[in-house]
Write a protein that holds these residues in place. Structure first.
Motif, PDB file in Angstrom:
ATOM      1  N   GLN A  98       0.804  -1.227   0.000  1.00  0.00           N
ATOM      2  CA  GLN A  98       0.000   0.000   0.000  1.00  0.00           C
ATOM      3  C   GLN A  98       0.836   1.276   0.000  1.00  0.00           C
ATOM      4  O   GLN A  98       0.331   2.347  -0.284  1.00  0.00           O
ATOM      5  CB  GLN A  98      -0.923   0.013   1.225  1.00  0.00           C
ATOM      6  CG  GLN A  98      -2.003  -1.048   1.164  1.00  0.00           C
ATOM      7  CD  GLN A  98      -2.820  -1.036   2.435  1.00  0.00           C
ATOM      8  OE1 GLN A  98      -2.454  -1.647   3.424  1.00  0.00           O
ATOM      9  NE2 GLN A  98      -3.935  -0.312   2.418  1.00  0.00           N
ATOM     10  N   CYS A 121     -10.498  -0.334   4.143  1.00  0.00           N
ATOM     11  CA  CYS A 121      -9.091  -0.367   3.751  1.00  0.00           C
ATOM     12  C   CYS A 121      -8.602   1.058   3.541  1.00  0.00           C
ATOM     13  O   CYS A 121      -9.306   1.868   2.937  1.00  0.00           O
ATOM     14  CB  CYS A 121      -8.966  -1.164   2.451  1.00  0.00           C
ATOM     15  SG  CYS A 121      -7.286  -1.260   1.820  1.00  0.00           S
ATOM     16  N   LEU A 122      -7.396   1.347   4.023  1.00  0.00           N
ATOM     17  CA  LEU A 122      -6.850   2.699   3.866  1.00  0.00           C
ATOM     18  C   LEU A 122      -6.657   3.071   2.392  1.00  0.00           C
ATOM     19  O   LEU A 122      -6.601   4.245   2.059  1.00  0.00           O
ATOM     20  CB  LEU A 122      -5.518   2.832   4.621  1.00  0.00           C
ATOM     21  CG  LEU A 122      -5.620   2.747   6.147  1.00  0.00           C
ATOM     22  CD1 LEU A 122      -4.231   2.777   6.775  1.00  0.00           C
ATOM     23  CD2 LEU A 122      -6.486   3.863   6.702  1.00  0.00           C
ATOM     24  N   HIS A 176      -6.604  -9.899   5.549  1.00  0.00           N
ATOM     25  CA  HIS A 176      -6.771  -8.730   4.671  1.00  0.00           C
ATOM     26  C   HIS A 176      -5.398  -8.200   4.235  1.00  0.00           C
ATOM     27  O   HIS A 176      -5.168  -7.955   3.045  1.00  0.00           O
ATOM     28  CB  HIS A 176      -7.564  -7.652   5.441  1.00  0.00           C
ATOM     29  CG  HIS A 176      -7.734  -6.358   4.717  1.00  0.00           C
ATOM     30  ND1 HIS A 176      -8.964  -5.855   4.353  1.00  0.00           N
ATOM     31  CD2 HIS A 176      -6.827  -5.431   4.312  1.00  0.00           C
ATOM     32  CE1 HIS A 176      -8.794  -4.685   3.733  1.00  0.00           C
ATOM     33  NE2 HIS A 176      -7.512  -4.404   3.710  1.00  0.00           N
ATOM     34  N   GLU A 177      -4.487  -8.053   5.199  1.00  0.00           N
ATOM     35  CA  GLU A 177      -3.157  -7.504   4.866  1.00  0.00           C
ATOM     36  C   GLU A 177      -2.343  -8.489   4.034  1.00  0.00           C
ATOM     37  O   GLU A 177      -1.605  -8.084   3.134  1.00  0.00           O
ATOM     38  CB  GLU A 177      -2.393  -7.113   6.131  1.00  0.00           C
ATOM     39  CG  GLU A 177      -3.079  -6.085   7.031  1.00  0.00           C
ATOM     40  CD  GLU A 177      -3.569  -4.837   6.307  1.00  0.00           C
ATOM     41  OE1 GLU A 177      -2.987  -4.454   5.276  1.00  0.00           O
ATOM     42  OE2 GLU A 177      -4.559  -4.252   6.769  1.00  0.00           O
ATOM     43  N   HIS A 187      -3.100  -8.125   0.442  1.00  0.00           N
ATOM     44  CA  HIS A 187      -2.401  -7.011  -0.213  1.00  0.00           C
ATOM     45  C   HIS A 187      -1.059  -7.472  -0.770  1.00  0.00           C
ATOM     46  O   HIS A 187      -0.656  -7.066  -1.857  1.00  0.00           O
ATOM     47  CB  HIS A 187      -2.146  -5.865   0.777  1.00  0.00           C
ATOM     48  CG  HIS A 187      -3.319  -4.945   0.971  1.00  0.00           C
ATOM     49  ND1 HIS A 187      -3.900  -4.232  -0.056  1.00  0.00           N
ATOM     50  CD2 HIS A 187      -3.994  -4.587   2.089  1.00  0.00           C
ATOM     51  CE1 HIS A 187      -4.888  -3.491   0.422  1.00  0.00           C
ATOM     52  NE2 HIS A 187      -4.981  -3.693   1.735  1.00  0.00           N
TER      53      HIS A 187
HETATM   54 NI    NI Z   1      -6.292  -2.814   3.065  1.00  0.00          NI
END
Ligand code: NI
Length: 167
Positions: free
Chosen positions: A51, A91-92, A133-134, A137
């Motif tokens: 990210q 999510c950021l 979730h991470e 990514h």
């Molecule tokens: Ni995320």
């Protein structure tokens, strides 16, 4: 320490696959410190290196209530998973968007810490959701990829509008 810029969905760099970390040096320590600062400032409960446009297998997470229990997982791998849970995720990289995703209820993960030492983490509930979730990514996957095509195109339109408005 510095705050890093977070890539916004549907930036194509979010779809790159991260490679394994082999050197546990100052560059890695600086990355983790900067990722932590970025996550807490956002504020968010997890951040993957992908990210912030660093395509290495590094994630930081703090799903605790007092925001003082950060865990750093380097080269994480899921060893075991059991059950299912549905939880609303955000999510950021996709600000303002929340939707329910199905994840394993319990997971056992092998990873390395900042010094390269092997660690095993068992997690359930929110922490398990956050780790999954991470880890997605790092594989070049964003949570909205699990949603219907219709929802995905709506979210893309909304994000592109946000980008236009902030330009
Ligand atoms: Ni995320």
């Amino acid at each position: 320490m510095a705050q890093l810029q977070i890539l916004r969905y549907p930036d194509p760099r979010l779809y790159k696959k991260a490679t394994r970390v082999s050197e546990f040096d100052d560059t890695l320590r600086r990355l983790v410190h900067d990722m932590a600062e970025t996550m807490y400032a956002a504020p968010g409960i997890g951040l993957a290196a992908t990210q912030v446009d660093v395509h290495r297998q590094v994630i930081v997470i703090d799903a605790s209530e007092d925001r003082k229990k950060m865990i750093t997982l380097i080269n994480p791998e899921i060893l075991e998973a059991e059950g299912t849970q549905r939880c609303e995720e955000g999510c950021l990289s996709v600000p303002g968007v929340y939707d329910e995703i199905e994840r394993a209820e319990w997971i056992k993960v092998a990873a390395q810490d900042l010094t390269g030492k092997g660690v095993t983490v068992e997690a359930d509930g929110l922490l398990a959701v956050c780790i999954q979730h991470e880890m997605d990514h790092l594989l070049g996957k964003v949570f909205v990829d699990y949603l219907s095509r219709l929802k995905q195109s709506r979210i893309k339109a909304r994000m592109q509008k946000l980008i236009r408005e902030s330009a």
